[in-house]
Design a protein around this motif. Structure first.
Motif, short mmCIF file in Angstrom:
data_model
loop_
_atom_site.label_atom_id
_atom_site.label_comp_id
_atom_site.label_asym_id
_atom_site.label_seq_id
_atom_site.Cartn_x
_atom_site.Cartn_y
_atom_site.Cartn_z
N ASN A 297 9.08 105.86 27.42
CA ASN A 297 8.09 104.50 28.64
C ASN A 297 6.27 104.96 28.78
O ASN A 297 5.46 104.83 28.61
N GLN B 266 4.69 105.16 25.94
CA GLN B 266 3.96 103.58 25.17
C GLN B 266 3.04 103.46 25.72
O GLN B 266 2.51 102.20 24.90
N GLU B 267 2.56 103.91 27.02
CA GLU B 267 1.40 103.30 27.63
C GLU B 267 0.55 104.24 27.32
O GLU B 267 -0.53 103.46 26.99
N LYS B 268 0.58 104.84 27.03
CA LYS B 268 -0.24 106.07 26.74
C LYS B 268 -0.91 106.44 25.20
O LYS B 268 -2.42 105.82 24.73
N ARG C 170 0.87 104.34 22.09
CA ARG C 170 1.57 103.44 21.87
C ARG C 170 2.12 104.18 20.73
O ARG C 170 2.26 103.75 19.58
N THR D 179 1.20 95.89 20.67
CA THR D 179 2.82 95.85 21.59
C THR D 179 4.40 95.52 20.27
O THR D 179 3.36 95.21 19.77
#
Length: 99
Positions: A17, A20-22, A24, A92
């Motif tokens: 996770n 995913q945020e930092k 992609r 995303t």
């Protein structure tokens, strides 16, 4: 290999996770016989995103043991192949949509 057999499930952990945020970057458990080109094609067709990069790693199996009332139990956790997929800028994948 059929595209539906390549992707097994997404990996939803704290580390995944955060990536995913930092970065992609999304983690998926994939079939061991799948190569990077097949994984890229499967992700693009299922999620409708453009894939920039695919990294794969075979996670080795580990020995597990625990103490129970019945005694000492030993076993082996099976190995699997993991794909780290980086998507294009601004795109995303919504992994929680089907829950």
């Amino acid at each position: 290999m059929v595209l539906t057999d390549i992707l097994i499930k997404p990996i939803l952990s704290e580390k995944a996770n955060a990536q995913q945020e930092k970065l992609r970057r999304y983690a998926f458990r994939v079939d061991r016989r799948a190569n990077k080109l097949e994984i890229k094609k499967a992700i693009e067709s299922f999620y409708g995103v453009s894939v920039v990069d695919v990294n794969t790693v075979v996670v080795p199996g580990k020995n597990k043991a625990r103490y129970t009332k019945a005694g000492f139990i030993k076993g082996v956790k099976s190995s699997y192949k993991k794909a780290l997929v980086t998507v294009a800028e601004g795109e995303t994948i919504d992994l929680y949509a089907n829950i």
